[in-house]
Motif scaffolding. Structure first.
Motif, mmCIF file in Angstrom:
data_model
loop_
_atom_site.group_PDB
_atom_site.id
_atom_site.type_symbol
_atom_site.label_atom_id
_atom_site.label_comp_id
_atom_site.label_asym_id
_atom_site.label_seq_id
_atom_site.Cartn_x
_atom_site.Cartn_y
_atom_site.Cartn_z
ATOM 1 N N GLU A 7 -4.985 -0.354 2.444
ATOM 2 C CA GLU A 7 -6.018 -1.080 1.355
ATOM 3 C C GLU A 7 -6.154 -0.693 -0.097
ATOM 4 O O GLU A 7 -6.079 -1.295 -0.887
ATOM 5 N N PRO A 8 -6.737 0.423 -0.011
ATOM 6 C CA PRO A 8 -7.241 1.036 -1.484
ATOM 7 C C PRO A 8 -5.913 1.043 -2.360
ATOM 8 O O PRO A 8 -6.051 0.813 -3.316
ATOM 9 N N ARG A 9 -4.890 1.901 -1.731
ATOM 10 C CA ARG A 9 -3.915 2.011 -2.826
ATOM 11 C C ARG A 9 -3.128 0.450 -3.064
ATOM 12 O O ARG A 9 -2.711 0.345 -3.928
ATOM 13 N N ARG A 15 -6.268 -1.674 7.029
ATOM 14 C CA ARG A 15 -7.297 -1.575 5.721
ATOM 15 C C ARG A 15 -7.525 0.023 5.422
ATOM 16 O O ARG A 15 -7.477 0.233 4.365
ATOM 17 N N ARG A 16 -7.699 0.659 6.577
ATOM 18 C CA ARG A 16 -7.988 1.995 6.408
ATOM 19 C C ARG A 16 -7.008 2.642 5.759
ATOM 20 O O ARG A 16 -6.851 3.481 4.829
ATOM 21 N N ARG A 17 -5.685 2.384 6.128
ATOM 22 C CA ARG A 17 -4.397 3.070 5.784
ATOM 23 C C ARG A 17 -3.916 2.772 4.476
ATOM 24 O O ARG A 17 -3.309 3.554 3.759
ATOM 25 N N HIS A 55 -9.958 -9.108 1.903
ATOM 26 C CA HIS A 55 -9.067 -8.123 2.301
ATOM 27 C C HIS A 55 -7.698 -8.442 2.369
ATOM 28 O O HIS A 55 -7.443 -9.712 2.591
ATOM 29 N N LYS A 114 -4.471 -2.233 -3.328
ATOM 30 C CA LYS A 114 -5.494 -2.834 -4.329
ATOM 31 C C LYS A 114 -5.024 -2.154 -5.815
ATOM 32 O O LYS A 114 -4.927 -2.834 -6.840
ATOM 33 N N ARG A 115 -4.854 -0.824 -5.918
ATOM 34 C CA ARG A 115 -4.583 -0.282 -7.166
ATOM 35 C C ARG A 115 -3.070 -0.499 -7.704
ATOM 36 O O ARG A 115 -2.846 -0.881 -8.786
ATOM 37 N N ASN A 116 -2.136 -0.757 -6.565
ATOM 38 C CA ASN A 116 -0.803 -1.160 -6.749
ATOM 39 C C ASN A 116 -0.844 -2.645 -7.635
ATOM 40 O O ASN A 116 0.059 -2.716 -8.578
ATOM 41 N N GLY A 150 0.725 -1.299 0.005
ATOM 42 C CA GLY A 150 0.133 -0.159 0.089
ATOM 43 C C GLY A 150 0.957 1.370 -0.076
ATOM 44 O O GLY A 150 0.284 2.219 0.474
#
Length: 200
Positions: A183-185, A179-181, A171, A187-189, A130
């Motif tokens: 997870e989104p990035r 996850r908050r810090r 997850h 998944k994109r990476n 992330g």
């Protein structure tokens, strides 16, 4: 026993020498220092911060990209070096964390606080997924250098399979904090890296 220092300066020096060995490009001292920094950030959430610190120091102590038993060898080294410093139950928690880095699945631990520590430890180990895109790309290049003996088509297939495994999970990270810090990035990476691998 719980208050004894598990990783003293002599042990740090011995382990640092292993992490500074030739051929380590990602699984090196910088990786350990990054995890120790995260352990410091999240210290308030850890039931046994010293045990987590010990697991961090030992988890990649033995690393050979051609071997299949690095985690088991690293756990065995921890058992050997920490004998007498940690009671058997504490030592088994440390080795369980180290062994879990083989799959990044949570080990079977009955104690809720120890399971929480293991979750945070595994998330710290994967936090690079992330990272900012340039840092993630540097990590990918470093791992590729560690596997420079693998031919490109085989590398692409094998690495793509690993990334798909992470993306297929509900997850990537075990804890809400990570996850908050991250997870989104993450998944994109991973999706970006997978697309590059598959496009050749």
């Amino acid at each position: 026993m719980e208050n004894e220092i598990l990783i003293d300066n002599a042990l740090k020096s011995e382990l640092s020498a292993l992490y500074l060995a030739e051929g380590r490009h990602y699984h090196d001292l910088a990786h350990i220092e990054a995890m120790l920094a995260l352990a410091h950030d999240y210290r308030g959430l850890l039931a046994d911060p010293e045990a987590v610190e010990a697991a961090i120091w030992f988890h990649d102590a033995i690393y050979d990209s051609k071997a299949k038993d690095n985690e088991a060898q690293s756990a065995a080294l921890a058992e050997e070096r920490l004998a007498g410093r940690a009671d058997p139950e504490r030592l088994s928690r440390i080795t369980a964390m180290i062994l879990a880095t083989a799959t990044h699945q949570l080990p079977r631990i009955d104690d809720a606080a120890a399971a929480r520590d293991a979750s945070l430890f595994l998330d710290m180990d994967l936090s690079v997924l992330g990272a900012a895109p340039d840092a993630f790309d540097a990590y990918e290049r470093a791992v590729r250098r560690e596997y420079d003996w693998v031919e490109e088509p085989l590398w692409r297939a094998g690495r793509a399979a690993v990334l798909k495994t992470f993306l297929a999970r509900p997850h990537i990270f075990h804890t809400q904090e990570f996850r908050r810090r991250f997870e989104p990035r993450a998944k994109r990476n991973l999706a970006r890296s997978l697309a590059a691998l598959e496009s050749g």
